[in-house]
Structures are given as structure tokens and as C-alpha cells.
Design an enzyme around this catalytic site. Structure first.
Site, PDB file in Angstrom:
ATOM      1  N   ASN A  38       0.817  -1.210   0.000  1.00  0.00           N
ATOM      2  CA  ASN A  38       0.000   0.000   0.000  1.00  0.00           C
ATOM      3  C   ASN A  38       0.865   1.280   0.000  1.00  0.00           C
ATOM      4  O   ASN A  38       2.031   1.243  -0.362  1.00  0.00           O
ATOM      5  CB  ASN A  38      -1.063   0.012   1.086  1.00  0.00           C
ATOM      6  CG  ASN A  38      -2.308   0.728   0.570  1.00  0.00           C
ATOM      7  OD1 ASN A  38      -2.375   1.940   0.589  1.00  0.00           O
ATOM      8  ND2 ASN A  38      -3.265  -0.023   0.057  1.00  0.00           N
ATOM      9  N   ARG A  39       0.272   2.413   0.414  1.00  0.00           N
ATOM     10  CA  ARG A  39       0.869   3.709   0.090  1.00  0.00           C
ATOM     11  C   ARG A  39       1.798   4.259   1.175  1.00  0.00           C
ATOM     12  O   ARG A  39       1.568   4.029   2.376  1.00  0.00           O
ATOM     13  CB  ARG A  39      -0.232   4.737  -0.186  1.00  0.00           C
ATOM     14  CG  ARG A  39      -0.987   4.438  -1.466  1.00  0.00           C
ATOM     15  CD  ARG A  39      -2.176   5.344  -1.678  1.00  0.00           C
ATOM     16  NE  ARG A  39      -2.830   5.057  -2.952  1.00  0.00           N
ATOM     17  CZ  ARG A  39      -3.669   4.038  -3.152  1.00  0.00           C
ATOM     18  NH1 ARG A  39      -3.998   3.226  -2.154  1.00  0.00           N
ATOM     19  NH2 ARG A  39      -4.185   3.833  -4.351  1.00  0.00           N
ATOM     20  N   HIS A  61       2.719   0.174  -3.182  1.00  0.00           N
ATOM     21  CA  HIS A  61       3.177  -1.216  -3.309  1.00  0.00           C
ATOM     22  C   HIS A  61       4.671  -1.332  -3.639  1.00  0.00           C
ATOM     23  O   HIS A  61       5.078  -2.135  -4.498  1.00  0.00           O
ATOM     24  CB  HIS A  61       2.336  -1.959  -4.362  1.00  0.00           C
ATOM     25  CG  HIS A  61       0.882  -2.071  -4.009  1.00  0.00           C
ATOM     26  ND1 HIS A  61       0.426  -2.191  -2.705  1.00  0.00           N
ATOM     27  CD2 HIS A  61      -0.246  -2.081  -4.787  1.00  0.00           C
ATOM     28  CE1 HIS A  61      -0.897  -2.273  -2.701  1.00  0.00           C
ATOM     29  NE2 HIS A  61      -1.336  -2.189  -3.936  1.00  0.00           N
ATOM     30  N   HIS A  95      -1.670  -9.741  -3.282  1.00  0.00           N
ATOM     31  CA  HIS A  95      -2.731  -8.942  -3.894  1.00  0.00           C
ATOM     32  C   HIS A  95      -3.621  -9.783  -4.809  1.00  0.00           C
ATOM     33  O   HIS A  95      -3.985  -9.346  -5.907  1.00  0.00           O
ATOM     34  CB  HIS A  95      -2.112  -7.777  -4.660  1.00  0.00           C
ATOM     35  CG  HIS A  95      -2.996  -6.577  -4.800  1.00  0.00           C
ATOM     36  ND1 HIS A  95      -4.304  -6.674  -5.216  1.00  0.00           N
ATOM     37  CD2 HIS A  95      -2.766  -5.270  -4.580  1.00  0.00           C
ATOM     38  CE1 HIS A  95      -4.826  -5.463  -5.248  1.00  0.00           C
ATOM     39  NE2 HIS A  95      -3.919  -4.592  -4.870  1.00  0.00           N
ATOM     40  N   TYR A 124      -6.802 -11.150  -6.510  1.00  0.00           N
ATOM     41  CA  TYR A 124      -8.145 -10.628  -6.761  1.00  0.00           C
ATOM     42  C   TYR A 124      -9.056 -11.837  -6.958  1.00  0.00           C
ATOM     43  O   TYR A 124      -8.784 -12.676  -7.823  1.00  0.00           O
ATOM     44  CB  TYR A 124      -8.206  -9.835  -8.064  1.00  0.00           C
ATOM     45  CG  TYR A 124      -7.559  -8.485  -8.119  1.00  0.00           C
ATOM     46  CD1 TYR A 124      -6.187  -8.326  -8.034  1.00  0.00           C
ATOM     47  CD2 TYR A 124      -8.325  -7.343  -8.346  1.00  0.00           C
ATOM     48  CE1 TYR A 124      -5.600  -7.068  -8.148  1.00  0.00           C
ATOM     49  CE2 TYR A 124      -7.754  -6.084  -8.468  1.00  0.00           C
ATOM     50  CZ  TYR A 124      -6.386  -5.959  -8.366  1.00  0.00           C
ATOM     51  OH  TYR A 124      -5.805  -4.722  -8.498  1.00  0.00           O
ATOM     52  N   ASP A 157     -11.841   0.950  -0.586  1.00  0.00           N
ATOM     53  CA  ASP A 157     -10.401   0.836  -0.810  1.00  0.00           C
ATOM     54  C   ASP A 157      -9.738   1.316   0.479  1.00  0.00           C
ATOM     55  O   ASP A 157      -9.058   2.329   0.502  1.00  0.00           O
ATOM     56  CB  ASP A 157      -9.979   1.680  -2.020  1.00  0.00           C
ATOM     57  CG  ASP A 157      -8.544   1.401  -2.452  1.00  0.00           C
ATOM     58  OD1 ASP A 157      -7.867   0.601  -1.780  1.00  0.00           O
ATOM     59  OD2 ASP A 157      -8.101   2.006  -3.449  1.00  0.00           O
ATOM     60  N   GLN A 185      -6.578  -4.532   3.746  1.00  0.00           N
ATOM     61  CA  GLN A 185      -7.115  -3.591   2.776  1.00  0.00           C
ATOM     62  C   GLN A 185      -8.232  -4.292   2.015  1.00  0.00           C
ATOM     63  O   GLN A 185      -7.978  -5.252   1.281  1.00  0.00           O
ATOM     64  CB  GLN A 185      -5.997  -3.160   1.797  1.00  0.00           C
ATOM     65  CG  GLN A 185      -6.383  -2.054   0.843  1.00  0.00           C
ATOM     66  CD  GLN A 185      -6.224  -0.665   1.465  1.00  0.00           C
ATOM     67  OE1 GLN A 185      -5.636  -0.536   2.557  1.00  0.00           O
ATOM     68  NE2 GLN A 185      -6.696   0.357   0.803  1.00  0.00           N
ATOM     69  N   GLU A 221      -6.154  -7.567   1.233  1.00  0.00           N
ATOM     70  CA  GLU A 221      -4.710  -7.636   1.446  1.00  0.00           C
ATOM     71  C   GLU A 221      -4.404  -7.458   2.929  1.00  0.00           C
ATOM     72  O   GLU A 221      -4.516  -6.353   3.458  1.00  0.00           O
ATOM     73  CB  GLU A 221      -4.029  -6.528   0.629  1.00  0.00           C
ATOM     74  CG  GLU A 221      -4.392  -6.535  -0.837  1.00  0.00           C
ATOM     75  CD  GLU A 221      -4.590  -5.114  -1.384  1.00  0.00           C
ATOM     76  OE1 GLU A 221      -3.618  -4.357  -1.444  1.00  0.00           O
ATOM     77  OE2 GLU A 221      -5.740  -4.776  -1.716  1.00  0.00           O
TER      78      GLU A 221
HETATM   79  C1  BGC Z   1      -4.882  -0.106  -3.414  1.00  0.00           C
HETATM   80  C2  BGC Z   1      -5.731   0.396  -4.549  1.00  0.00           C
HETATM   81  C3  BGC Z   1      -5.067   0.036  -5.833  1.00  0.00           C
HETATM   82  C4  BGC Z   1      -4.922  -1.461  -5.875  1.00  0.00           C
HETATM   83  C5  BGC Z   1      -4.230  -1.930  -7.116  1.00  0.00           C
HETATM   84  C6  BGC Z   1      -4.819  -1.578  -3.535  1.00  0.00           C
HETATM   85  O1  BGC Z   1      -4.035  -2.090  -2.497  1.00  0.00           O
HETATM   86  O2  BGC Z   1      -5.346   0.312  -2.170  1.00  0.00           O
HETATM   87  O3  BGC Z   1      -5.900   1.796  -4.458  1.00  0.00           O
HETATM   88  O4  BGC Z   1      -5.787   0.480  -6.935  1.00  0.00           O
HETATM   89  O5  BGC Z   1      -4.207  -1.900  -4.762  1.00  0.00           O
HETATM   90  O6  BGC Z   1      -3.059  -1.282  -7.301  1.00  0.00           O
END
Ligand code: BGC
Length: 406
Positions: A131-132, A157, A232, A234, A304, A343, A371
């Protein structure tokens, strides 16, 4: 291969996996069993069965700089998982539905170039920091570090070339209870701006009771660093490419969450979920409140957000995080973790611009990710659990995904 499945289905599954007819009879390929240590002996699961544990390795592609990428496919006779050495990536997860019909429930691609150029982290192992990080900047022991910006004005990431874009070394792990792969990547001091040489080993094992267990382990040499590893994957529990996940029902063990600003950076507040569209303490459809007039759903373009997990851990340090259920076909996935947060991402940025493994275009809301993690931007929030790892310390983290039907 699955003994309980009709032969026709075995062949179809093997064909869809690209394993060919030879593989339909036996999934044991050239992979070598090398280790049995450290595998889970406590099996927490929904469906009990006793399929044969098998694994095989096949070539998947070659990177632009000439490195070979392999795909490992492992099965317990009921669930079959394919993983790439590229990004230690979950490529496929095949599970049966309520009526025994097996399909791939994980978004991905059938070729390496799409992973290298298009993938929004489909199934990837994420590092060095999931994450950020605000403006890609943090200060540790008085030194400020800069990670390359790749998401608005922030780093996401692990920066522009994260662990998801590295070729990991792979080692098969197999014992009488589980089968899978241990992936290792050594990130040099200074890579993507992070201090210290980080050695990460992430072990993915599937047991006989349909639990995929992920054990993360990392050490740093030379300098202290920050670490926040996750996966990550999906999911669409009705099948990859089958449409929206808004009808999936979600139950979360999350009394609070971390609200974000317009750049999806936590404000620092830990807010209660009760009485908001973020309250999933009772099973609720993902789409039930996703269009509510709530400022956090507007900035997130849906869900998100980092959810702060509640409740007590069991003896393994694992606690229930969340359960997803697709009512039509009945598949469930239940997540336990040692991490303090997760997340929940409702696929908001899937925008219909490319097609996945089943030649279906992925549109907004066609999958969810969950996540498990330490909180986003922790290095800039002293009130969040620390993500600092120092030489001599060991980073460990475990998450389990248990597949079932209801
Ligand atoms: C983030 C999203 C992002 C996604 C794919 C997630 O962990 O919080 O904002 O778009 O990952 O990159």
C-alpha cells in the site's frame, strides 16, 4: 489429479491449466521436493477430504532481460493453485462450487508480457512496502528516504518496480499434510530507495482441507528498514471474468478502519465502523451500501480502505479477519491472519481496458482484493503499529485463505 472428479472434468481442468493430456493423469512433474520443515500441522478448515497432494513445474515465459519464469501448479485433488516465479504471483485458483463444478476464481493473465505491462498486481506478492507511503517519503533514525512515486503524488506497493515485478527463486515444499512453494527474493540495499538488504521468503502451501497458507519471513542486513509484505490476489467467487462482485456477501472482523484523504493516504484517525457503510460485522452484500452518500466511499470510488481487525488471536497468532460468500454458486473464502489490518478493495480501478486469462474484459467491481497488512503509510503515523525491521530481528507474518462452499 482429483480422484473424485469425473475423467472429463479432470481433462478439462488440466487443459485449462495448460498442462496437456499427459498431466491429466498425473500432476507430479519435474518439481523436486526439498523441504518438509515449518509446514502447518494445525488444519483449520471447512471441507474435509483426503485428496493426493501433487505439484508440477512448467516453463511460463522469459523476461525482457532473458530470465526464465516458471509456473508451479499444486493441488490437493480438490483445489488447484498455479503460481509464477514472476512476482511470486498466484495466477490461478481453481475451486469447486456447491455442485462440484470447478472454475478459476482468481484474476490473472495467460502470458508474461501482460503481467509485466498491464497487471494491477493480480495475485502478486507485494513488497517491500504494501500500500501507500505519502509522497514516497519517510524518516528512519534521522535519515529521510525517498521511494519513487507511482500513484498520484504517493508511492504504492513498493514503488515503480516492486517485488511483484521480480523473478523469485522457488523451492518446492511438500509433506504429508501440505504442498506448495517457498519463494525467495533478495532486495539490495537502496533498491527503490529502501535502506538495507532485505531477504524475503514467502511460502505458499495448500493443505488437504483447502487452506492456502502464506508464511512471510524477512531479515535485513546493513541498515534498519521498513517492511509490509502482502499478497494482492483478486477474487471473483463466481469465476474470474463472470461480472460484478457486488452480490458477494462479506463479513468482517473490523470494529474500526483508517479513513483516507483524496490521495488514499490515511489521515491518522482510527474511526469506528459501527453505523457506517464500513460495518460488515453482520454478513452484508458488498454492493448494498457502496453507493451511499459517505465521503469515504467517494474518495475511495468504493471500498479501498484499511480495516483494523478486532478480536483475539488463537494459539498460532491467527485471528479471523473476514469471510466472502457468493450466494449463487455458493463458494466461500475465509481469511485468518496475524496482521493487524486488511485492505478491502472492491476493484474500483479495474476500468475495462484489458482482458484477463479467460478473454473477458475486467470492469470496475469485477473482483475484490483483501490484502492483510500493517496499516498504509505507517512510517509517517507514530500511532500506527510499527513496520520497522532492524538487523538481527525477524519479520514474520501469516495469512490463510480457506476455500469452501455454503
Ligand atoms: C490499493 C488500490 C489500488 C490497488 C491496485 C490496492 O491495495 O489500495 O488503491 O488500486 O491496490 O493497485
Amino acid at each position: 489429479m482429483p480422484e473424485h472428479l469425473p475423467r472429463r472434468q479432470v481433462l478439462r481442468t488440466a487443459g485449462a491449466l495448460g498442462l496437456g493430456a499427459a498431466a491429466a493423469g498425473a500432476l507430479s512433474g519435474p518439481a523436486q521436493a526439498t523441504s518438509t520443515a515449518g509446514l502447518p500441522d494445525k488444519l483449520t478448515a471447512m471441507g474435509v477430504h483426503h485428496g493426493k497432494l501433487e505439484i508440477r513445474k512448467d516453463p511460463f515465459g522469459t523476461t525482457s532481460d532473458g530470465k526464465q519464469v516458471d509456473v508451479y501448479t499444486f493441488t490437493n485433488g480438490q483445489v488447484t493453485i498455479s503460481m509464477l516465479t514472476w512476482g511470486a504471483t498466484i495466477q490461478r485458483v481453481e475451486t469447486p462450487d456447491r455442485r462440484g463444478r470447478t472454475t478459476n476464481i482468481s484474476l490473472g493473465f495467460d502470458n508474461l508480457p501482460d503481467y509485466a505491462t498491464l497487471s494491477p498486481y493480480f495475485g502478486s506478492t507485494i513488497g517491500r512496502y504494501g500500500n501507500r507511503i505519502a509522497k514516497g517519503r519517510f524518516t528512519l533514525d534521522g535519515t529521510t528516504y525517498q521511494i519513487p512515486i507511482n500513484n498520484g503524488e504517493n508511492a504504492l506497493h513498493g514503488g515503480t518496480i516492486g517485488f511483484d515485478k521480480k523473478v523469485w527463486t522457488a523451492k518446492v515444499v511438500q509433506n504429508d499434510k501440505a504442498v506448495g512453494v517457498a519463494f525467495t527474493y533478495v532486495s539490495p540495499d537502496g533498491e527503490m530507495g529502501f535502506p538495507g538488504e532485505l531477504t524475503s521468503t514467502v511460502t505458499y502451501t495448500l493443505d488437504r482441507r483447502d487452506t492456502l497458507r502464506i508464511d512471510y519471513y524477512a531479515t535485513v542486513a546493513g541498515k534498519p528498514t521498513i517492511v509490509n509484505l502482502t499478497n494482492h490476489v483478486y477474487f471473483n467467487l463466481a469465476g474470474e471474468g463472470s461480472g460484478s462482485i457486488e452480490g458477494h456477501v462479506l463479513e468482517l472482523n473490523a470494529p474500526s478502519y483508517t479513513p483516507v484523504d483524496a490521495g488514499l493516504i490515511p489521515t491518522g484517525e482510527i474511526a469506528p465502523t459501527a453505523g457506517t457503510p464500513f460495518d460488515f460485522s453482520q454478513p452484508t452484500a458488498i454492493g448494498a451500501r457502496i453507493r451511499d452518500d459517505h465521503p469515504q466511499l467517494v474518495v475511495g470510488r468504493g471500498y479501498d480502505h484499511n480495516f483494523v481487525l478486532g478480536g483475539e488471536a488463537d494459539d498460532d497468532g491467527l485471528r479471523f479477519a473476514g469471510r466472502f460468500w457468493e450466494p449463487e454458486d455458493g463458494r466461500t473464502v475465509t481469511v485468518h491472519t496475524t496482521e493487524p489490518g486488511a485492505q478491502f478493495y472492491s476493484g474500483n480501478f479495474l476500468d475495462g481496458t484489458f482482458q484477463g486469462i479467460g478473454n473477458k474484459t475486467y470492469r470496475q467491481g469485477d473482483a475484490f482484493a483483501f490484502e492483510t497488512q500493517h496499516f498504509p503509510d505507517s512510517p509517517n503515523h507514530p500511532n500506527f503499529p510499527s513496520t520497522v525491521l532492524r538487523p538481527g530481528q525477524t519479520y514474520t507474518s501469516t495469512t490463510t485463505y480457506t476455500f469452501g462452499t455454503k
